[in-house]
Design a protein around this motif. Structure first.
Motif, PDB file in Angstrom:
ATOM      1  N   THR A  18      34.993 122.570  25.595  1.00 55.48           N
ATOM      2  CA  THR A  18      35.028 123.592  24.563  1.00 55.48           C
ATOM      3  C   THR A  18      34.839 124.953  25.191  1.00 55.48           C
ATOM      4  O   THR A  18      34.395 125.076  26.335  1.00 55.48           O
ATOM      5  N   ALA A  19      35.188 125.990  24.426  1.00 52.96           N
ATOM      6  CA  ALA A  19      34.957 127.372  24.847  1.00 52.96           C
ATOM      7  C   ALA A  19      34.050 128.021  23.829  1.00 52.96           C
ATOM      8  O   ALA A  19      34.122 127.729  22.635  1.00 52.96           O
ATOM      9  N   PHE A  66      33.217 126.181  28.682  1.00 51.54           N
ATOM     10  CA  PHE A  66      33.720 127.426  29.239  1.00 51.54           C
ATOM     11  C   PHE A  66      33.143 128.596  28.438  1.00 51.54           C
ATOM     12  O   PHE A  66      33.286 128.639  27.208  1.00 51.54           O
ATOM     13  N   VAL A  67      32.492 129.507  29.111  1.00 48.62           N
ATOM     14  CA  VAL A  67      31.898 130.669  28.447  1.00 48.62           C
ATOM     15  C   VAL A  67      32.325 131.935  29.181  1.00 48.62           C
ATOM     16  O   VAL A  67      32.554 131.914  30.392  1.00 48.62           O
ATOM     17  N   PRO A  68      32.453 133.047  28.469  1.00 44.96           N
ATOM     18  CA  PRO A  68      32.792 134.304  29.148  1.00 44.96           C
ATOM     19  C   PRO A  68      31.658 134.769  30.041  1.00 44.96           C
ATOM     20  O   PRO A  68      30.483 134.400  29.856  1.00 44.96           O
ATOM     21  N   MET A  69      31.981 135.584  31.020  1.00 44.82           N
ATOM     22  CA  MET A  69      30.969 136.114  31.931  1.00 44.82           C
ATOM     23  C   MET A  69      29.913 136.938  31.193  1.00 44.82           C
ATOM     24  O   MET A  69      28.803 137.122  31.682  1.00 44.82           O
ATOM     25  N   GLU A 113      35.856 137.754  27.579  1.00 48.58           N
ATOM     26  CA  GLU A 113      35.810 137.520  26.138  1.00 48.58           C
ATOM     27  C   GLU A 113      36.020 136.036  25.857  1.00 48.58           C
ATOM     28  O   GLU A 113      36.538 135.281  26.691  1.00 48.58           O
ATOM     29  N   TYR A 114      35.658 135.652  24.629  1.00 48.03           N
ATOM     30  CA  TYR A 114      35.847 134.273  24.192  1.00 48.03           C
ATOM     31  C   TYR A 114      37.293 133.826  24.372  1.00 48.03           C
ATOM     32  O   TYR A 114      37.554 132.689  24.805  1.00 48.03           O
ATOM     33  N   GLY A 137      32.290 137.334  18.094  1.00 48.50           N
ATOM     34  CA  GLY A 137      33.279 138.102  18.836  1.00 48.50           C
ATOM     35  C   GLY A 137      34.659 137.480  18.904  1.00 48.50           C
ATOM     36  O   GLY A 137      35.409 137.745  19.859  1.00 48.50           O
ATOM     37  N   ALA A 138      35.037 136.678  17.921  1.00 47.35           N
ATOM     38  CA  ALA A 138      36.387 136.099  17.923  1.00 47.35           C
ATOM     39  C   ALA A 138      37.413 137.189  17.645  1.00 47.35           C
ATOM     40  O   ALA A 138      37.281 137.940  16.686  1.00 47.35           O
TER      41      ALA A 138
END
Length: 305
Positions: A69-70, A93-96, A119-120, A224-225
């Motif tokens: 998943t993200a 998975f995640v943004p920095m 970003e997401y 933040g989508a």
């Protein structure tokens, strides 16, 4: 595909015993807080994650490859928690830019964490590619039928726990607001509350179609989508959900007040529904009974004033 109230009721039956039935705090005759921050993994999202994984398990689609998943943090935490409970691996998975507190907690849930992009949306692209490469089950943060239906179980709980006219719901990608609107139908008004700096639903409603939106601000890690979910868009249009915007300053002030007045330590995204009331962005009519969903607790405690 459309998510129905029958789907939400089926989800409630399926995830019973795996998620907490969170309490409702009545703070005045006309205001209650649904304390979903007390859910497993610190947010409402295990409801949808469990429903997605359990449906896949019933269908034989949950394999030893586990899930991918993200997330900006909370969906990843929910997916990791549900995967661990069901005995399958999780790669998140995640943004920095994801908060260090959320990344650290992901690792305590035995997840394989991959930080990529700013970003997401970038993390999501990487997650999709990983699912295609490995055959792992893709868990979307907000735009899968099982996820929306699972989040909607909050609405069913509210109907059994409280009397209300309006529910204020934080909006990011829309899984929560879409699910609750589906569960409640014409039984109550549902209002989406979102930051002025991430007006994904507002811009989508203005356009009358799904559009990409520039997002940022203090709540971007959870709200933040860039693009509203297609399933949630169907639900909000069908149920007359509107958007109310709140400033970053009002979100910070509401977060501080939730701690000061009720000892609720919440992340910025979880304070937006309360911020709409405290700032006057949403003004209830005389006697209107309002429930604000307090939806997440994954935050750095040192930042609460």
């Amino acid at each position: 595909m459309t998510v129905t109230r029958d789907d939400v009721e089926a989800a409630a039956h399926r995830i019973a015993g795996r998620v907490r039935r969170t309490p409702v705090l009545r703070v005045s005759p006309t205001l209650s807080l649904k304390l979903e921050l007390l859910q497993h993994a610190g947010s409402f999202k295990p409801r949808g994650a469990f429903n997605r994984l359990l449906v896949a398990k019933e269908q034989g689609a949950l394999s030893g490859q586990g899930i991918v998943t993200a997330s900006g943090g909370n969906a990843g935490l929910a997916g990791a928690y549900a995967a661990r409970e069901l005995g399958v691996p999780a790669r998140i998975f995640v943004p920095m830019t994801a908060p260090a507190t959320k990344v650290a907690r992901l690792r305590t849930l035995d997840a394989d964490v991959v930080q990529i992009g700013s970003e997401y949306a970038e993390a999501y692209e990487a997650a999709v590619a990983e699912a295609e490469r490995t055959g792992a089950l893709l868990l979307h943060a907000y735009d899968q039928p099982e996820v929306v239906a699972g989040q909607g179980t909050i609405g069913l709980e509210l109907l059994a726990e409280a009397e209300f006219d309006t529910v204020l719901v934080a909006v990011g990608g829309g899984g929560l607001v879409g699910g609750i609107a589906t569960a409640l139908g014409d039984r109550a008004q549902v209002v989406g509350i979102e930051p002025e700096s991430a007006p994904t639903l507002a811009r989508t409603l203005d356009a009358g179609e799904l559009v990409d939106v520039q997002v940022g601000g203090v709540a971007a890690d959870s709200l933040g989508a860039r693009r509203f979910g297609a399933l949630a868009f169907e639900a909000v249009r069908a149920n007359g959900v509107r958007s109310v915007l709140v400033s970053d300053d009002s979100i910070v002030a509401a977060r501080d007040e939730l701690w000061r007045e009720y000892q609720l330590a919440v992340e910025h995204g979880a304070a937006v529904a309360y911020a709409a009331l405290q700032s006057g962005a949403y003004r209830p009519a005389a006697g209107e009974r309002v429930v604000a969903i307090i939806c997440g607790a994954n935050t750095d405690l040192s930042t609460i004033g």
